[in-house]
Design a protein around this motif. Structure first.
Motif, mmCIF file in Angstrom:
data_model
loop_
_atom_site.group_PDB
_atom_site.id
_atom_site.type_symbol
_atom_site.label_atom_id
_atom_site.label_comp_id
_atom_site.label_asym_id
_atom_site.label_seq_id
_atom_site.Cartn_x
_atom_site.Cartn_y
_atom_site.Cartn_z
ATOM 1 N N GLU A 1 0.834 -1.202 0.000
ATOM 2 C CA GLU A 1 0.000 0.000 0.000
ATOM 3 C C GLU A 1 0.870 1.254 0.000
ATOM 4 N N ALA A 2 1.887 1.276 0.868
ATOM 5 C CA ALA A 2 2.772 2.436 0.940
ATOM 6 C C ALA A 2 3.549 2.600 -0.364
ATOM 7 N N ALA A 3 3.959 1.482 -0.987
ATOM 8 C CA ALA A 3 4.682 1.554 -2.252
ATOM 9 C C ALA A 3 3.795 2.124 -3.353
ATOM 10 N N VAL B 1 4.297 5.675 -5.533
ATOM 11 C CA VAL B 1 4.255 5.829 -6.986
ATOM 12 C C VAL B 1 3.158 6.806 -7.391
ATOM 13 N N GLN B 2 2.016 6.716 -6.721
ATOM 14 C CA GLN B 2 0.881 7.570 -7.067
ATOM 15 C C GLN B 2 1.163 9.040 -6.772
ATOM 16 N N GLU B 3 1.872 9.310 -5.672
ATOM 17 C CA GLU B 3 2.047 10.686 -5.223
ATOM 18 C C GLU B 3 3.246 11.395 -5.831
ATOM 19 N N CYS B 4 4.135 10.660 -6.504
ATOM 20 C CA CYS B 4 5.315 11.318 -7.068
ATOM 21 C C CYS B 4 4.965 11.969 -8.406
ATOM 22 N N ALA C 1 7.923 6.014 -13.419
ATOM 23 C CA ALA C 1 8.537 4.803 -13.968
ATOM 24 C C ALA C 1 9.784 4.417 -13.168
ATOM 25 N N GLY C 2 10.598 5.409 -12.834
ATOM 26 C CA GLY C 2 11.805 5.144 -12.063
ATOM 27 C C GLY C 2 11.492 4.654 -10.661
ATOM 28 N N ARG C 3 10.509 5.273 -10.019
ATOM 29 C CA ARG C 3 10.114 4.852 -8.673
ATOM 30 C C ARG C 3 9.562 3.429 -8.699
ATOM 31 N N LEU C 4 8.789 3.135 -9.734
ATOM 32 C CA LEU C 4 8.190 1.810 -9.841
ATOM 33 C C LEU C 4 9.271 0.741 -9.967
ATOM 34 N N ARG C 5 10.281 1.011 -10.797
ATOM 35 C CA ARG C 5 11.380 0.048 -10.944
ATOM 36 C C ARG C 5 12.144 -0.106 -9.626
ATOM 37 N N PRO D 1 5.209 6.155 2.678
ATOM 38 C CA PRO D 1 5.848 6.157 1.356
ATOM 39 C C PRO D 1 7.322 6.554 1.408
ATOM 40 N N ALA D 2 7.677 7.523 2.258
ATOM 41 C CA ALA D 2 9.075 7.968 2.336
ATOM 42 C C ALA D 2 9.971 6.853 2.858
#
Length: 323
Positions: free
Chosen positions: A110-112, A116-119, A125-129, A177-178
């Protein structure tokens, strides 16, 4: 007691009384959990009156998601001892542990997803990888593996374990998330061989033998703990027991005395050694206190003590100039 002439009942009546389907009764019978009392002349299954309660118990155990193997152990114990005891306790404890892992994984995911949603869109794409490379819940094995490669090879296993306990941060139970981002970056930082192409072991930590390694890291652990107390109180780097213990750890590991000359040499060596500041910065983000204040890490305690050592050398040098 069933109303039939022989006091037994068929599979349909048993299913109805227990509130399950005929298919379910057949499955538990075929699995050996629900024994048949007999078969009719036509080959139909017949069950004893106590089968209703046994079937309800099976249903209750399965409703807790216990596997068939665990249900069988509980039933076997009840058949033997007349009650469910240790087998049920073990099964429930195991299920609670598994459920806790699943919940931690869900909170991490959920936090991950929120990360991704909030960036900003261009960073997604980079955060997701980055976060996709980390399991949920995350494993600390890569961090421990990094440190095992970084520590002196002759260091005793007990000393290695003690160091890993403080150097490897545990993932938060309910991360934000952080914190997910910090752990993913930490994972990426250590995900590679410690072969000289990345962070390397400081020269000052390369003790000559197993005894010296154990002495050095045990002494540093005590010094870091003393420094952490002062850091939490907001104290600036200063002389005292923490600094003395810090220097003494290096002196004893090198089988030498703590002298002004040794302190000057040590300060120069530590200042020139390779550093892994980024590891400790990310660790601090993971273990920060609820009020947001940073929690001391071995890395930040080391920096605090090194600053105290350098301040001491500057003070001695200034006094010598005046003399």
């Amino acid at each position: 007691m069933f109303s039939s002439y022989d006091g037994l009942c068929g599979i349909g009546e048993l299913a109805e009384r227990a509130g399950v389907s005929v298919k379910t009764v057949r499955f538990y019978s075929d699995s050996g959990l629900l024994p048949e009392a007999s078969r009719s002349a036509g080959g139909h299954r017949r069950y004893a009156p106590d089968s209703v309660e046994r079937l309800r118990l099976i249903r209750s155990l399965r409703a807790m998601d216990l596997p068939v193997s665990a249900v069988r152990r509980v039933l076997d114990e009840e058949d033997t001892a007349g009650r469910a005891g240790g087998a049920l306790e073990d099964a429930v404890a195991g299920q609670l542990s598994a459920l806790g892992t699943q919940l931690r994984a869900l909170r991490w995911r959920e936090a991950a997803l929120r990360l991704v949603q909030e960036c900003p869109p261009k960073e997604r794409a980079g955060r997701l990888r980055l976060v996709g490379a980390v399991t949920a819940p995350p494993s600390t094995a890569p961090l421990a593996r990094f440190w095992r490669g970084w520590l002196p090879p002759r260091m005793p296993a007990r000393s290695v374990t003690a160091f890993l306990d403080v150097a490897v941060p545990q993932p938060p139970e309910d991360p934000g998330p952080a914190q997910v981002l910090a752990f993913a970056r930490l994972y990426a930082l250590v995900d590679g061989p410690c072969d000289g192409t990345g962070p390397t072991q400081p020269h000052a930590h390369r003790a000559a033998d197993a005894r010296a390694s154990a002495v050095l890291y045990a002494g540093l652990a005590e010094a870091y703990a003393l420094a952490a107390v002062q850091m939490r109180r907001g104290r600036d780097p200063n002389q005292g027991d923490a600094l003395d213990g810090f220097v003494d750890a290096y002196a004893r590991a090198g089988d030498t005395a703590d002298t002004p000359g040794f302190r000057r040499v040590l300060a120069r060596r530590l200042a020139a050694d390779p550093r892994i500041d980024r590891y400790w910065e990310l660790t601090a983000e993971l273990i920060s206190r609820p009020d947001g204040r940073p929690e001391p890490t071995p890395g930040s305690a080391h920096d605090w003590l090194l600053a105290a050592l350098n301040d001491r050398q500057e003070a001695v040098g200034t006094a010598g100039d005046r003399g």
